[in-house]
Design an enzyme around this catalytic site. Structure first.
Site, PDB file in Angstrom:
ATOM      1  CG  ASP A  10      -0.333  -0.069   2.523  1.00 21.68           C
ATOM      2  OD1 ASP A  10       0.904  -0.192   2.576  1.00 21.68           O
ATOM      3  OD2 ASP A  10      -1.054   0.001   3.537  1.00 21.68           O
ATOM      4  CB  SER A  11       4.588   1.719  -0.111  1.00 20.36           C
ATOM      5  OG  SER A  11       4.835   0.537  -0.841  1.00 20.36           O
TER       6      SER A  11
ATOM      7  CG  ASP B 262       0.402  -4.073   2.025  1.00 21.58           C
ATOM      8  OD1 ASP B 262       0.543  -5.023   2.821  1.00 21.58           O
ATOM      9  OD2 ASP B 262       1.250  -3.175   1.859  1.00 21.58           O
TER      10      ASP B 262
ATOM     11  CE  LYS C  14       3.162  -6.113   3.761  1.00 24.53           C
ATOM     12  NZ  LYS C  14       2.734  -4.907   4.516  1.00 24.53           N
TER      13      LYS C  14
ATOM     14  CD  GLU D  88       0.263  -1.431   8.081  1.00 25.04           C
ATOM     15  OE1 GLU D  88      -0.126  -0.661   8.987  1.00 25.04           O
ATOM     16  OE2 GLU D  88       0.802  -1.020   7.042  1.00 25.04           O
TER      17      GLU D  88
ATOM     18  CD  GLU E 290       7.728  -0.326   7.695  1.00 26.35           C
ATOM     19  OE1 GLU E 290       6.729  -1.010   7.367  1.00 26.35           O
ATOM     20  OE2 GLU E 290       7.956   0.807   7.219  1.00 26.35           O
TER      21      GLU E 290
HETATM   22  O1  KIV Z   1       3.578  -1.118   1.633  1.00 29.08           O
HETATM   23  C1  KIV Z   1       4.758  -1.490   1.673  1.00 29.08           C
HETATM   24  O2  KIV Z   1       5.578  -1.205   0.794  1.00 29.08           O
HETATM   25  C2  KIV Z   1       5.181  -2.288   2.817  1.00 29.08           C
HETATM   26  C3  KIV Z   1       6.643  -2.505   2.983  1.00 29.08           C
HETATM   27  C4  KIV Z   1       7.271  -1.290   3.538  1.00 29.08           C
HETATM   28  C5  KIV Z   1       6.942  -3.696   3.790  1.00 29.08           C
HETATM   29  O3  KIV Z   1       4.382  -2.711   3.583  1.00 29.08           O
END
Ligand code: KIV
Length: 271
Positions: A51-52, A90, A120, A122, A189
């Site tokens: 989600d980055s 994510d 994934k 959090e 992280e």
């Molecule tokens: O969204 C992302 O890129 C991440 C990484 C920083 C692990 O969750």
């Protein structure tokens, strides 16, 4: 014999085997077809549609605004490119924290509409119900502990997490819980290297670090950061393998100059 060298398609089982044999797992983000193709061809084990994308692709300050539809668009583009790597997507903010039924529906949409291999999310104990429900549908889940960017407004900063005893204990317990629930791996992280190593040694599932030192089972970086496309983000843990921002700047300036001086297109570059 090396596990990752011979494998044609990376699965969650391959990742556990890699951990067992002490082979480090290389993971990178990707958000589009063209770069995912290059990253996969280069041999990375896991591609994270993170989600980055909210920061890197859309220019938002945090990861909070990106939507499930946005993530599905990015993930489907990546999956079309990937032949070997395991693709993890994510679950964006607000699509799994509220209730486990919504979490399951979000994960199902990702799996159905993108062809990705896993999701994934959090958090630890606070999202355990959601994790259990997603897993019960046969969807592999990766956890994410330590600095969890979707909670940025709770913490207020992106500083190193779990530096005090209480937070470190919570992180260790959460890692154990994620393993017990059935997650196939955990991203950790920005926590002290000693703690991350301790966590990696305490669970059988692979622990992938970002800013968590070398004692874990693998590493992940944001592709645009390690390629030097993003310029303003420079944490200590980031190693830049290229300076693409400068290369792109040079190429674009050359193009502009060639257009203006009538150098481009030349005779061979026309019909
Ligand atoms: O969204 C992302 O890129 C991440 C990484 C920083 C692990 O969750």
């Amino acid at each position: 014999m090396s596990v990752h060298k011979d494998v044609k398609v990376v699965t969650t089982h391959i990742l556990s085997e890699m951990k067992l044999k002490g082979e480090k797992i290389a993971m990178l983000t990707a958000y589009d077809y063209s770069l995912a193709r290059l990253v996969d061809q280069a041999g990375v084990d896991v591609i994270l549609v993170g989600d980055s994308a909210s920061n890197v692709m859309a220019g938002y300050e945090t990861t909070l605004p990106i939507t499930l539809d946005n993530m599905i668009y990015h993930a489907a583009s990546v999956v079309r490119a990937v032949k070997r790597a395991l693709v993890v997507v994510d679950l964006p903010f607000g699509t799994y924290q509220g209730n486990s039924k919504e979490a399951l529906n979000s994960a199902i949409r990702i799996m159905k509409e993108t062809g990705a291999h896993s999701v994934k999310l959090e958090g630890g104990a606070e999202v355990s119900e959601s994790i259990t429900r997603i897993l019960s549908a046969g969807i592999p889940v990766m956890g994410h502990l330590g600095l969890t960017p979707q909670s940025i407004h709770k913490f207020g900063t992106y500083v190193v997490r779990a530096k005090n005893k209480e937070e470190a204990e919570r992180l260790k317990n959460d890692a154990k819980l994620l393993e017990e629930l059935g997650c196939f791996g955990i991203v950790i992280e920005k926590v002290p290297a000693k703690l991350a190593k301790e966590v990696a040694l305490s669970v059988k599932i692979p622990v992938i670090g970002i800013g968590a030192g070398g004692g874990v089972d693998g590493q992940v970086l944001v592709l645009h950061d390690m390629l030097g496309i993003t310029q303003e983000f420079s944490p200590r843990f980031l190693r830049r393998y290229n300076n693409l921002a400068a290369e792109i700047d040079g190429a674009v300036k050359s193009y502009i100059n060639d257009v203006r001086t009538l150098d481009f297109p030349n005779e061979k570059e026309q019909y």
